[in-house]
Design a protein around this motif. Sequence first.
Motif, PDB file in Angstrom:
ATOM      1  N   ASP A  23       0.842  -1.194   0.000  1.00  0.00           N
ATOM      2  CA  ASP A  23       0.000   0.000   0.000  1.00  0.00           C
ATOM      3  C   ASP A  23       0.877   1.244   0.000  1.00  0.00           C
ATOM      4  OD1 ASP A  23      -2.375  -1.495   0.399  1.00  0.00           O
ATOM      5  OD2 ASP A  23      -1.879  -1.677   2.517  1.00  0.00           O
ATOM      6  N   ARG A  24       2.004   1.111   0.682  1.00  0.00           N
ATOM      7  CA  ARG A  24       2.854   2.271   0.912  1.00  0.00           C
ATOM      8  C   ARG A  24       4.303   1.815   0.899  1.00  0.00           C
ATOM      9  NH1 ARG A  24       3.585   5.379   5.888  1.00  0.00           N
ATOM     10  NH2 ARG A  24       2.445   3.756   6.987  1.00  0.00           N
ATOM     11  N   THR A  38       2.633   6.469  -1.580  1.00  0.00           N
ATOM     12  CA  THR A  38       1.502   5.568  -1.503  1.00  0.00           C
ATOM     13  C   THR A  38       1.290   4.975  -2.875  1.00  0.00           C
ATOM     14  OG1 THR A  38       0.550   6.969   0.175  1.00  0.00           O
ATOM     15  CG2 THR A  38      -0.952   5.446  -0.915  1.00  0.00           C
ATOM     16  N   GLN A  92      -1.071   3.643  -5.598  1.00  0.00           N
ATOM     17  CA  GLN A  92      -2.497   3.825  -5.870  1.00  0.00           C
ATOM     18  C   GLN A  92      -3.099   2.555  -6.471  1.00  0.00           C
ATOM     19  OE1 GLN A  92      -4.046   6.549  -4.892  1.00  0.00           O
ATOM     20  NE2 GLN A  92      -2.177   7.549  -4.217  1.00  0.00           N
ATOM     21  N   ALA A 105      -5.737  -0.359  -6.929  1.00  0.00           N
ATOM     22  CA  ALA A 105      -7.178  -0.509  -6.729  1.00  0.00           C
ATOM     23  C   ALA A 105      -7.437  -1.770  -5.930  1.00  0.00           C
ATOM     24  CB  ALA A 105      -7.871  -0.583  -8.083  1.00  0.00           C
TER      25      ALA A 105
END
Length: 225
Positions: free
Chosen positions: A202-203, A219, A221, A223
Amino acid sequence: MIQIDHVSKSFDQRTGGNFMALDDVSLNIKEGEFVSLLGPSGCGKSTILNLVAGLEPYAQGSIKVNGKSITAPGPDRVVVFQEHALFPWLTVLENVAFGLKQKGIGKKERIEMAMEQMKLVHLSKFADRYPHELSGGMKQRAAIARALAMDPQILLMDEPFAALDEQTRLILHKELEEIWMRTRKTILFITHNIREAVILSDRVLVMSTRPGKIKKEFTVQAARP
Ligand code: ADP
Ligand code: ADP
């Protein structure tokens, strides 16, 4: 869930005096987050992971998990290492069940629990094999199953796929993604491979070296449902 505040870490290097491996590192990881630590060899990634695992002492700063200071390893945090993590004299099933035995769980129950985890990593057919009979990818699957069997809140993964060939690594990425979707464990993942960090997390926290610092973060992105 994981809170690192202003942690510095020096190693006593007999030849050259004190060596600063981490300089004033702060980071926060939320419950269920998948965070990668990315950076070149020697920038302090493993040191951060070992501190969170409670495997290394630290003199400056604070490290908390669920608000409690980390002073030792605990059942809430389990490490998956790059390799050599399995006991060669135990079968795959016995390896996966090992920690459960330490926890005092009875034989029948721990075999059931271990088999359940083996199923998740597609190793059911290899329960009675010994580690040397497995491919590198299968060994890492077994190591992940063993970690998950302990049902920790946090998985600490130290370059778990770095020793694998590209094709196997891609398969394991997909499997880890599935495991994360199913379990929503908090994961701190170490890698020097930016593609791997971006695909999985995620990060991403990017570290620089000499002394080890977190230089920037971004971060991803993705989905994600
Ligand atoms: P990375 O995981 O990013 O490759 P490490 O955290 O393993 O980096 O190491 C960071 C730095 O600290 C390196 O320069 C390494 O040589 C040094 N270091 C790590 N562990 C020790 C130790 N036990 N004793 C002395 N120096 C160490
Ligand atoms: P991975 O499945 O981890 O990518 P390989 O590409 O080496 O590892 O293995 C491909 C397939 O070959 C495995 O999924 C497994 O079905 C089979 N295999 C690998 N090693 C063994 C073994 N020691 N005994 C039996 N089958 C094996």
